[in-house]
Design an enzyme around this catalytic site. Structure first.
Site, PDB file in Angstrom:
ATOM      1  N   PRO A   1      52.545  11.713  20.391  1.00 23.97           N
ATOM      2  CG  PRO A   1      52.826   9.287  19.172  1.00 23.97           C
ATOM      3  CD  PRO A   1      53.376  10.350  20.611  1.00 23.97           C
TER       4      PRO A   1
ATOM      5  NE  ARG B   1      50.549  16.210  14.163  1.00 22.96           N
ATOM      6  CZ  ARG B   1      51.744  16.977  14.017  1.00 22.96           C
ATOM      7  NH1 ARG B   1      51.866  17.846  14.542  1.00 22.96           N
ATOM      8  NH2 ARG B   1      52.410  16.552  13.011  1.00 22.96           N
TER       9      ARG B   1
ATOM     10  CG  ASP C   1      52.006  25.754  17.732  1.00 27.99           C
ATOM     11  OD1 ASP C   1      51.963  26.854  17.586  1.00 27.99           O
ATOM     12  OD2 ASP C   1      52.831  24.663  17.387  1.00 27.99           O
TER      13      ASP C   1
ATOM     14  CD  GLU D   1      46.526  22.325  13.533  1.00 29.37           C
ATOM     15  OE1 GLU D   1      46.776  22.490  14.684  1.00 29.37           O
ATOM     16  OE2 GLU D   1      47.480  22.137  12.864  1.00 29.37           O
TER      17      GLU D   1
ATOM     18  CG  HIS E   1      50.896  23.541  13.645  1.00 29.48           C
ATOM     19  ND1 HIS E   1      50.176  22.437  13.528  1.00 29.48           N
ATOM     20  CD2 HIS E   1      52.190  22.702  13.773  1.00 29.48           C
ATOM     21  CE1 HIS E   1      50.908  21.169  13.616  1.00 29.48           C
ATOM     22  NE2 HIS E   1      51.812  21.367  13.856  1.00 29.48           N
TER      23      HIS E   1
HETATM   24  P1  NAD Z   1      59.106  11.146  19.719  1.00 32.65           P
HETATM   25  O1  NAD Z   1      58.650  10.216  18.917  1.00 32.65           O
HETATM   26  O2  NAD Z   1      60.428  11.411  19.663  1.00 32.65           O
HETATM   27  O3  NAD Z   1      58.311  11.145  21.045  1.00 32.65           O
HETATM   28  C1  NAD Z   1      57.093  10.789  21.248  1.00 32.65           C
HETATM   29  C2  NAD Z   1      57.110  10.141  22.737  1.00 32.65           C
HETATM   30  O4  NAD Z   1      55.787   9.855  22.990  1.00 32.65           O
HETATM   31  C3  NAD Z   1      57.788   8.883  22.736  1.00 32.65           C
HETATM   32  O5  NAD Z   1      58.625   8.758  23.823  1.00 32.65           O
HETATM   33  C4  NAD Z   1      56.758   7.673  22.707  1.00 32.65           C
HETATM   34  O6  NAD Z   1      57.085   6.671  23.369  1.00 32.65           O
HETATM   35  C5  NAD Z   1      55.564   8.615  23.569  1.00 32.65           C
HETATM   36  N1  NAD Z   1      54.154   8.115  23.293  1.00 32.65           N
HETATM   37  C6  NAD Z   1      53.578   7.294  22.396  1.00 32.65           C
HETATM   38  N2  NAD Z   1      52.393   6.876  22.771  1.00 32.65           N
HETATM   39  C7  NAD Z   1      52.099   7.544  23.852  1.00 32.65           C
HETATM   40  C8  NAD Z   1      50.979   7.027  24.657  1.00 32.65           C
HETATM   41  N3  NAD Z   1      49.947   6.501  24.454  1.00 32.65           N
HETATM   42  N4  NAD Z   1      51.227   7.906  26.044  1.00 32.65           N
HETATM   43  C9  NAD Z   1      52.359   8.353  26.273  1.00 32.65           C
HETATM   44  N5  NAD Z   1      53.292   8.432  25.731  1.00 32.65           N
HETATM   45  C10 NAD Z   1      53.546   7.924  24.322  1.00 32.65           C
HETATM   46  O7  NAD Z   1      58.296  12.538  19.073  1.00 32.65           O
HETATM   47  P2  NAD Z   1      58.933  13.918  19.159  1.00 32.65           P
HETATM   48  O8  NAD Z   1      59.810  14.317  18.037  1.00 32.65           O
HETATM   49  O9  NAD Z   1      59.034  14.188  20.447  1.00 32.65           O
HETATM   50  O10 NAD Z   1      57.288  14.629  18.825  1.00 32.65           O
HETATM   51  C11 NAD Z   1      56.433  14.724  19.593  1.00 32.65           C
HETATM   52  C12 NAD Z   1      55.130  15.169  18.860  1.00 32.65           C
HETATM   53  O11 NAD Z   1      55.346  16.679  18.683  1.00 32.65           O
HETATM   54  C13 NAD Z   1      55.017  14.799  17.466  1.00 32.65           C
HETATM   55  O12 NAD Z   1      54.353  13.583  17.447  1.00 32.65           O
HETATM   56  C14 NAD Z   1      54.145  15.904  16.632  1.00 32.65           C
HETATM   57  O13 NAD Z   1      52.704  15.391  16.819  1.00 32.65           O
HETATM   58  C15 NAD Z   1      54.567  16.991  17.642  1.00 32.65           C
HETATM   59  N6  NAD Z   1      55.122  18.036  16.755  1.00 32.65           N
HETATM   60  C16 NAD Z   1      54.763  19.124  16.539  1.00 32.65           C
HETATM   61  C17 NAD Z   1      55.069  20.355  16.068  1.00 32.65           C
HETATM   62  C18 NAD Z   1      54.572  21.790  15.966  1.00 32.65           C
HETATM   63  O14 NAD Z   1      55.168  22.612  15.247  1.00 32.65           O
HETATM   64  N7  NAD Z   1      53.892  22.166  16.746  1.00 32.65           N
HETATM   65  C19 NAD Z   1      56.481  20.080  15.334  1.00 32.65           C
HETATM   66  C20 NAD Z   1      57.074  18.635  15.445  1.00 32.65           C
HETATM   67  C21 NAD Z   1      56.456  17.682  16.289  1.00 32.65           C
END
Ligand code: NAD
Length: 329
Positions: A206, A234, A258, A263, A295
């Site tokens: 995130p 992000r 993406d 954006e 996105h």
């Molecule tokens: P999730 O919460 O399941 O996984 C996020 C992981 O990041 C966790 O394992 C967490 O421990 C880790 N994390 C947190 N802080 C960290 C740090 N400082 N360094 C390293 N790792 C760290 O989330 P997810 O469902 O896998 O989604 C991940 C990201 O994808 C979301 O935060 C969102 O921003 C992005 N996303 C993008 C789209 C898109 O359309 N492009 C869609 C959904 C989600």
């Protein structure tokens, strides 16, 4: 339950109409984004439903509270656009923690394959009956090392996909997942080792104060020459200026984006008739080895269904039970 739905796109309506009717929720769709200037539109509504580029800062939260709005329902997983600290005790924020990690992980792989096999170039050429192969040489993914930053739901699906291609995985997470590291094809390492040891780096963590500009000039300096950077998470995880410099110096071999840090005013909209003010984005898009999508990683029928169902269920749970398992903060 009356909900003001901001930043509506045509693809939002079919699934939201279906679940709103099923759960007895009334939705009024607004095309405008939620921000300090538009918050007034929420007058007379019990809740607002927002997406990634709506602004839910302190000013908007105070305005919504004044208007009697009780819940902010995010129809996405990330909540970096909400001032959660300010919302605490004032308004409830709910989200969709998971709707289809496959949608995002598969898009990341689609971008990677498009980029390294030059599909974007070949598609344009063959439409012009240009069947030359010059400049289309790619490389095999098999045997390459991919660095995954963030091994949550999406990161783990992407790891599975990469392993299917015969790739080795270096993973980095602030909170590693027990049993994911098998000591061989998937190994947790420190961030520096991931940066220096990966042919491809994909971001799945995130956006927080800690991860802001995680891919900086310094980080790129530590990478292998020719590294491919994928960001479907992000935009502000990557310092776009540093990425552009890395592309120009040939240190970065390709970028698949993406998401982009600036954006919010551009993505999801047709800007084809406008002059693009953002020189960094314009220059990135002009590069033959940069692919930008707007996105869209989440945009599958399966994900849209799940998003609508969970969002409407979150709202109903909040109003009927006074609590919601998907509350943020
Ligand atoms: P999730 O919460 O399941 O996984 C996020 C992981 O990041 C966790 O394992 C967490 O421990 C880790 N994390 C947190 N802080 C960290 C740090 N400082 N360094 C390293 N790792 C760290 O989330 P997810 O469902 O896998 O989604 C991940 C990201 O994808 C979301 O935060 C969102 O921003 C992005 N996303 C993008 C789209 C898109 O359309 N492009 C869609 C959904 C989600």
């Amino acid at each position: 339950m009356r909900i003001a739905f901001f930043d509506t796109k045509p693809y939002d309506k079919p699934s939201f109409d279906k679940y709103a009717e099923a759960y007895g929720v009334e939705i009024k769709y607004f095309e405008t984004k939620l921000n300090g200037d538009t918050a007034e539109l929420a007058h007379g509504f019990d809740g607002v439903c927002v997406f990634v580029n709506d602004t839910v800062d302190a000013e908007v939260i105070d305005k919504l509270c004044e208007l009697g709005v009780k819940v902010v329902a995010l129809r996405c997983a990330g909540f970096n656009n909400v001032d959660i600290r300010h919302a605490r005790g004032k308004i409830t924020v709910v989200r969709v923690p998971a709707y289809s990690p496959y949608a995002v992980a598969e898009h990341a792989m689609a971008l990677l394959l498009t980029s390294i096999r030059r599909i974007h170039k070949a598609y344009i050429r063959s439409r012009d009956f240009n069947f030359s192969l010059s400049g289309l040489t790619g490389f095999d993914l098999h045997g390459k090392t991919v660095g995954i930053i963030g091994t949550g739901k999406i990161g783990r699906v992407f790891i599975d996909i990469c392993r299917g291609f015969g790739m080795k995985v270096l993973a980095y997470d602030k909170f590693p997942v027990p049993d994911l590291d098998n000591g061989d094809t998937v190994r947790y390492v420190g961030l520096d080792e991931l940066l220096s040891g990966s042919d491809i780096i994909s971001l799945h963590c995130p956006l927080t104060e800690e991860t802001y500009h995680m891919i900086s000039e310094d980080a790129i300096e530590k990478c292998k020459k020719g590294v491919v950077i994928i960001n479907t998470s992000r935009g502000a995880l990557v310092d776009a200026e540093a990425l552009l410099a890395g592309i120009k110096s040939r240190k970065v071999g390709a970028a698949c984006l993406d998401v982009y840090e600036e954006e919010s005013e551009l993505f999801f909209e047709d800007n084809s008739g406008h002059i693009l003010e953002d020189d960094t984005l314009a220059r990135l898009i002009s590069m033959p080895n940069v692919i930008v999508t707007s996105h869209q990683a989440f945009l599958t029928e399966d994900a849209l269904e799940n998003i609508a169902e969970t969002t409407v269920a979150n709202i109903v749970s909040f109003f009927e039970k006074g609590e919601c398992p998907n509350e943020v903060g």
